[in-house]
Design an enzyme around this catalytic site. Sequence first.
Site, PDB file in Angstrom:
ATOM      1  N   SER A 185       0.734  -1.192   0.030  1.00 30.54           N
ATOM      2  CA  SER A 185       0.029   0.041   0.124  1.00 30.54           C
ATOM      3  C   SER A 185       0.953   1.438   0.006  1.00 30.54           C
ATOM      4  O   SER A 185       1.660   1.345  -1.006  1.00 30.54           O
ATOM      5  CB  SER A 185      -1.104  -0.043   1.257  1.00 30.54           C
ATOM      6  OG  SER A 185      -1.834   1.071   1.047  1.00 30.54           O
ATOM      7  N   HIS A 220      -7.604  -5.450  -0.787  1.00 34.82           N
ATOM      8  CA  HIS A 220      -6.396  -4.277  -0.454  1.00 34.82           C
ATOM      9  C   HIS A 220      -5.240  -5.177   0.144  1.00 34.82           C
ATOM     10  O   HIS A 220      -4.121  -5.068  -0.055  1.00 34.82           O
ATOM     11  CB  HIS A 220      -6.999  -3.286   0.093  1.00 34.82           C
ATOM     12  CG  HIS A 220      -5.902  -2.324   0.354  1.00 34.82           C
ATOM     13  ND1 HIS A 220      -5.235  -1.639  -0.731  1.00 34.82           N
ATOM     14  CD2 HIS A 220      -5.376  -1.766   1.558  1.00 34.82           C
ATOM     15  CE1 HIS A 220      -4.275  -0.928  -0.198  1.00 34.82           C
ATOM     16  NE2 HIS A 220      -4.319  -0.673   1.285  1.00 34.82           N
ATOM     17  N   ASP A 255      -9.725  -4.796  -4.727  1.00 35.22           N
ATOM     18  CA  ASP A 255      -9.256  -3.627  -3.806  1.00 35.22           C
ATOM     19  C   ASP A 255     -10.104  -2.584  -3.938  1.00 35.22           C
ATOM     20  O   ASP A 255     -10.515  -1.715  -4.747  1.00 35.22           O
ATOM     21  CB  ASP A 255      -7.807  -3.156  -4.545  1.00 35.22           C
ATOM     22  CG  ASP A 255      -7.078  -2.517  -3.372  1.00 35.22           C
ATOM     23  OD1 ASP A 255      -7.856  -1.915  -2.467  1.00 35.22           O
ATOM     24  OD2 ASP A 255      -5.729  -2.408  -3.131  1.00 35.22           O
TER      25      ASP A 255
END
Length: 299
Positions: free
Chosen positions: A146, A273, A243
């Site tokens: 991320s 995600h 996601d």
Amino acid sequence: MFPQWSRSSMAAVALRSCRRGLSQILSNGGLAALSSKRLEEPRRHKSSVQYASRPDLPKLAYRRVKGKSPGVVFLPGYGSNMNGQKAEALEEFCRSLGHSCLRFDYTGHGASEGVLSEGTIGTWKKDVLFVLDELAEGPQILVGSSIGGWLMLLAAIARPEKTAALVGISTAADHLVTAFNSLPLETRKEFEAKGEWTIPTKHTEEGVYKFSMDFLREAENHCVLQSPIPITCPVRLIHGLKDEDVPWHISMQVAERVLSSDVDVILRRHGQHRMSDKDDIKLMVYTIDDLIDKLTTMV
């Protein structure tokens, strides 16, 4: 719609990951961490927490396993820490191969000192560079999750000599800035008047992430997607089509902009995600295993 290389590159990763003889690694217990049972159990040989002191800056908590080069450094996501499933599975895998592994908490995260709300992209970039300069030995494979994927890119630009390869998982390059700027003008003005942007999330007890306008303005200084990205090492980008936090097309944009000729994108049809399912973690480890093989056999 998609670049022509995207489909072929996905297949390439799957094919090349078989090259190293993963059955041998499996038989040696190198992927024991990937079974659902072991993912739930505490690790028998988990590395101990250490603290790195820095002049006039908060101490950083880290865990390190020493071993061969290239080493692997894990960069977690925003609000996360070094004790997640991906990080722990990665450490056990590296230990099984005899390669070094380093994971740590950014300022204001986990066991590190500092306050999360006072951190910035620049703050955490400095954390990553300190880890590469002072704690890691030799070139590293950076694995960023991320926002860790964004920081991974920034670190590779700043320290090309310490970056052997990159593996981005749900890479969030520029995401907070572009997401805010894509809001309707009136909505942006409302948040600016409040001095804070709140984003609904499933990942906190409060149910929201909060970012100050100062945070967003500082983050603009670290955006990388407006121009070619001067990174020439191998790059692997894994993203889930499901996601809901960071759009998968960001990984495609990164792939288009890096200067490296060795770039693969892997899209997981049902991936979300956090990419923490057993098969997601297996894919991450297979990808890193392939890179280690590639880097150690290059003439």
